[in-house]
Enzyme design. Structure first.
Site, short mmCIF file in Angstrom:
data_model
loop_
_atom_site.label_atom_id
_atom_site.label_comp_id
_atom_site.label_asym_id
_atom_site.label_seq_id
_atom_site.Cartn_x
_atom_site.Cartn_y
_atom_site.Cartn_z
N ASP A 1 -9.29 0.45 1.46
CA ASP A 1 -8.34 0.04 2.48
C ASP A 1 -8.91 0.44 3.85
OD1 ASP A 1 -6.08 -0.63 3.94
OD2 ASP A 1 -5.07 1.27 3.49
N THR B 1 -4.67 6.47 -0.22
CA THR B 1 -5.91 7.26 -0.27
C THR B 1 -5.78 8.38 -1.28
OG1 THR B 1 -6.13 6.81 2.06
CG2 THR B 1 -7.55 8.52 1.16
N TYR C 1 1.15 2.65 15.38
CA TYR C 1 1.90 2.85 14.14
C TYR C 1 3.35 3.31 14.33
CZ TYR C 1 1.92 8.01 13.70
OH TYR C 1 2.17 9.34 13.86
N GLN D 1 -4.77 2.43 14.91
CA GLN D 1 -3.62 2.93 14.13
C GLN D 1 -2.80 3.95 14.93
OE1 GLN D 1 -4.84 4.65 10.37
NE2 GLN D 1 -2.76 5.11 9.71
N HIS E 1 -3.68 13.98 0.57
CA HIS E 1 -3.95 13.06 1.68
C HIS E 1 -2.82 13.10 2.70
CE1 HIS E 1 -5.15 9.56 3.98
NE2 HIS E 1 -4.00 8.97 3.71
N ASP F 1 0.85 -1.19 0.00
CA ASP F 1 0.00 0.00 0.00
C ASP F 1 0.89 1.24 0.00
OD1 ASP F 1 -2.32 1.48 0.02
OD2 ASP F 1 -2.56 1.39 2.20
N LYS G 1 -5.01 -2.04 9.84
CA LYS G 1 -5.25 -2.13 8.40
C LYS G 1 -5.51 -3.56 7.93
CE LYS G 1 -3.97 2.18 7.24
NZ LYS G 1 -4.72 3.08 6.36
N TYR H 1 1.21 5.67 -0.51
CA TYR H 1 0.75 6.86 0.23
C TYR H 1 1.02 8.05 -0.69
CZ TYR H 1 0.51 9.58 4.70
OH TYR H 1 0.17 10.41 5.74
CA CA Z 1 -4.08 3.06 2.55
#
Ligand code: CA
Length: 409
Positions: A227, A343, A238, A234, A127, A120, A247, A122
């Site tokens: 997602d 995103t 994280y 999170q 975003h 994934d 996730k 970013y």
């Molecule tokens: Ca994501």
């Protein structure tokens, strides 16, 4: 919007619990590709018929672009030929007693890909900026690496499911502030992430990086992707290694893989990057795809509402750059790997691709038609992501990915 002759996406279907087969879809009629193969329409392409009777698209994709594009082209020829395979034909056995067309509502659609690895990214600047403003420093929202590296993490492939499959609200460790002790609870901040998934169509050998200017050869196609994210889990977990249980409880994918070839008319220049990127990320021709993306939220007992309107072109890092970066250290990608975009948020407030951003961290609730509000999702809420591209009379529909939130176990 429906699936036009210009599209011809690929997917996996079954009917009445029979063995799964490959399919395409036109005008909301599912076309059984094994039946088409049995009728001899792919004979000259020298493809084993069994490739069209599989649980996943992987073996078909492994034939390579020359063959898969030839199949797509052949389908466009015969599906626009009213003498043979007109989609307007009634849903009766066509010829030789072989049924080719099925009403899309009458079949089961399945996860199209056997996913080996899932990454994934970013890659939307807006975003990353929004999240940075909320969680860190509004004046320095982007971390110092963001404009140099397509930031990503390895996700979990086993919990990616197709549209229509639902999940129970996940539980985990939550800690609202760093000065308290964590509690164990169902997430109170269940969120979506509006993304596109790139389906890898070619293996690269271990140790061999993919050139950024050849990286699109490694792309079979794209699906819509949600997602799902538990923001409170999170927040606590994280640091320092990134997302984990917030996730990997569930991700949702649309059933039809739209080929990169179908998207040719929808290429648009990608934004000029400043500062300049390192040479291995520098593209001769930077392009994104102009695909409208929409998110709808529907509470259990009332009508839904569109909560977001974004576009796949809102990507600072292109798919080609993601692939080049992913393999620059020699990492091997395999057919069927999924690389999600991250995103996809645009600059306007209603183009933000997560509730975290749309409600600005839960501070500005969204109003729903029934008078209720949402910051994060409630049990029974259904999220639908739709995607389509349209230009000069050509329409490419991605269909939808729809998922309902079930109560925690
Ligand atoms: Ca994501």
């Amino acid at each position: 919007m429906s699936f036009s002759i210009h599209n011809i996406p690929f997917g996996i279907f079954s009917i009445k619990k029979q063995k799964k087969r490959l399919a395409t879809i036109i005008n909301n009629q599912v076309v059984d590709l094994y039946a088409v193969a049995e009728l001899g329409y792919f004979d000259d392409l020298k493809i084993k018929k069994s490739v069209f009777r599989q649980d996943f698209l992987n073996d078909f994709i492994a034939l390579g672009k020359e063959k898969t594009n030839a199949v797509r082209k052949r389908l466009q020829e015969i599906l626009s030929d009213t003498q043979n395979f007109s989609p307007l034909m009634p849903l009766t056995p066509s010829r030789s007693g072989v049924t080719v067309f099925y009403d899309a509502k009458a079949v089961d659609l399945h996860l199209p890909i056997k996913i080996g690895d899932y990454t994934d990214f970013y890659s939307s600047e807006q975003h990353a900026t929004n999240v940075g403003m909320m969680f860190r420093d509004p004046a320095n929202a982007l971390l110092s690496n963001w404009k140099h590296i397509p930031v990503g993490y390895h996700g979990r492939a086993s919990s990616i499911f197709v549209s229509g499959q639902n999940f129970h609200r996940p539980k985990g460790q939550i800690n609202a502030s760093d000065s308290t002790l964590p509690i164990f609870s169902a997430t109170k901040r269940l969120d979506i992430e509006l993304e596109m998934a790139t389906i890898i169509g070619k293996n690269n050998a271990i140790g061999h990086a993919i050139d950024v200017n050849e990286a699109e050869d490694s792309v079979f196609g794209f699906t819509l992707f949600n997602d799902w994210s538990a923001r409170d889990i999170q927040r606590w977990e994280y640091v320092p290694l990134g997302p984990f249980l917030a996730k990997n409880f569930f991700s949702s994918m649309s059933p039809w893989v739209v080929t990169i070839e179908a998207l040719e008319p929808f290429r648009v220049p990608a934004e000029v990057q400043n500062p300049e990127v390192l040479p291995y990320l520098k593209e001769k021709n930077r392009q994104n795809f102009d695909i409208t993306l929409e998110v709808f939220l529907k509470p259990e007992h009332t009508e839904g509402v569109k909560i977001c309107h974004s576009n796949f072109k809102n990507m600072y890092w292109t798919v080609a750059q993601q692939i080049a970066h992913h393999t620059v250290n020699g990492c091997n990608l395999n057919i069927g790997d999924v690389m999600a975009s991250g995103t996809i948020s645009g600059k306007e407030h209603d183009s933000f691709g997560s509730l975290l951003e749309l409600t600005w961290g839960g501070k500005k609730p969204i109003s729903l038609p029934d008078g209720s509000t949402r910051t994060f999702l409630e049990d029974g809420d259904t999220i639908t992501i739709k995607g389509f591209a349209e230009k000069n009379g050509i329409c490419i529909d991605f269909g939808e990915v729809q998922t309902t939130v079930l109560p925690a176990h």
